[in-house]
Design an enzyme around this catalytic site. Structure first.
Site, short mmCIF file in Angstrom:
data_model
loop_
_atom_site.label_atom_id
_atom_site.label_comp_id
_atom_site.label_asym_id
_atom_site.label_seq_id
_atom_site.Cartn_x
_atom_site.Cartn_y
_atom_site.Cartn_z
N SER A 33 1.11 -0.62 2.49
CA SER A 33 -0.19 -0.09 2.90
C SER A 33 -0.08 1.33 3.45
O SER A 33 -1.07 2.03 3.59
CB SER A 33 -0.83 -1.01 3.94
OG SER A 33 -0.02 -1.10 5.09
N CYS A 34 1.14 1.75 3.76
CA CYS A 34 1.36 3.11 4.23
C CYS A 34 1.01 4.09 3.12
O CYS A 34 0.95 3.73 1.95
CB CYS A 34 2.82 3.32 4.62
SG CYS A 34 3.33 2.48 6.11
#
Length: 184
Positions: A33-34
């Protein structure tokens, strides 16, 4: 440029940024998700990458959050690092990667990260020349900062589990501010 196998690899971990001028360096990272923003000035021959966990804002930083987790902090560090190495803001170009929804039961922080990166770059007048965000799998990213070339691999199986575990690990508690004064 030397062959891929002989390139010097520098890994950018969560909360870091790197700026390079060496044409034989490839920057790499693992994203769930980064988001990683990859930027370069093709005329000055300088480029770099950051890797942030949360979009964040100045308010998040003021409340004592760990600045290295937030996009606003890492985007500014990357841009300033490029400028210090001779880049000009009006020539910067960017590519953004990551922002997957890797854990179904969590909010879609990946989407928020990607949206933040797009808005930040647009607000700063930096052209976005490439993007690969979203989806439900993590990615391994390689970026050649001087040429702007990027390559990504979808993470599945054990690799994906490792990326999710890294991102879902609680962040270390912020260190308390030391208000003491030492006299000598």
């Amino acid at each position: 440029m030397i062959a891929d196998a002989a390139a010097r690899r520098l890994h950018v971990i969560q909360g870091e940024f790197k700026v390079v001028t060496d044409p034989d360096v490839v920057l790499s990272t693992i994203l769930g998700s980064c988001v990683a923003a990859c930027m370069r000035d093709p005329v000055a021959g300088v480029g770099g990458m950051n890797h942030f966990l949360l979009p964040g804002s100045a308010d998040a930083l003021a409340s004592g959050g760990d600045a290295t987790r937030y996009g606003v902090h890492l985007m500014e560090l990357l841009i300033n690092g490029l400028l210090k190495k001779g880049a000009r803001r009006d020539r910067l170009e960017a590519k953004i990667f990551g922002g997957a929804k890797t854990i179904a039961r969590f909010s879609n922080v990946g989407e928020q990260n990607a949206l933040f990166a797009r808005r930040f770059l647009q607000d700063e007048g930096i052209a976005i020349v490439g993007e690969s965000t979203g989806g439900d799998h993590g990615r391994k990213l390689e970026y050649w900062p001087l040429s702007g070339r990027a390559r990504q691999y979808a993470l599945t199986g054990v690799e994906a589990q490792k990326a999710v575990a890294q991102e879902s690990r609680p962040a270390p508690a912020p260190k308390p501010v030391d208000h003491s004064i030492e006299f000598f």
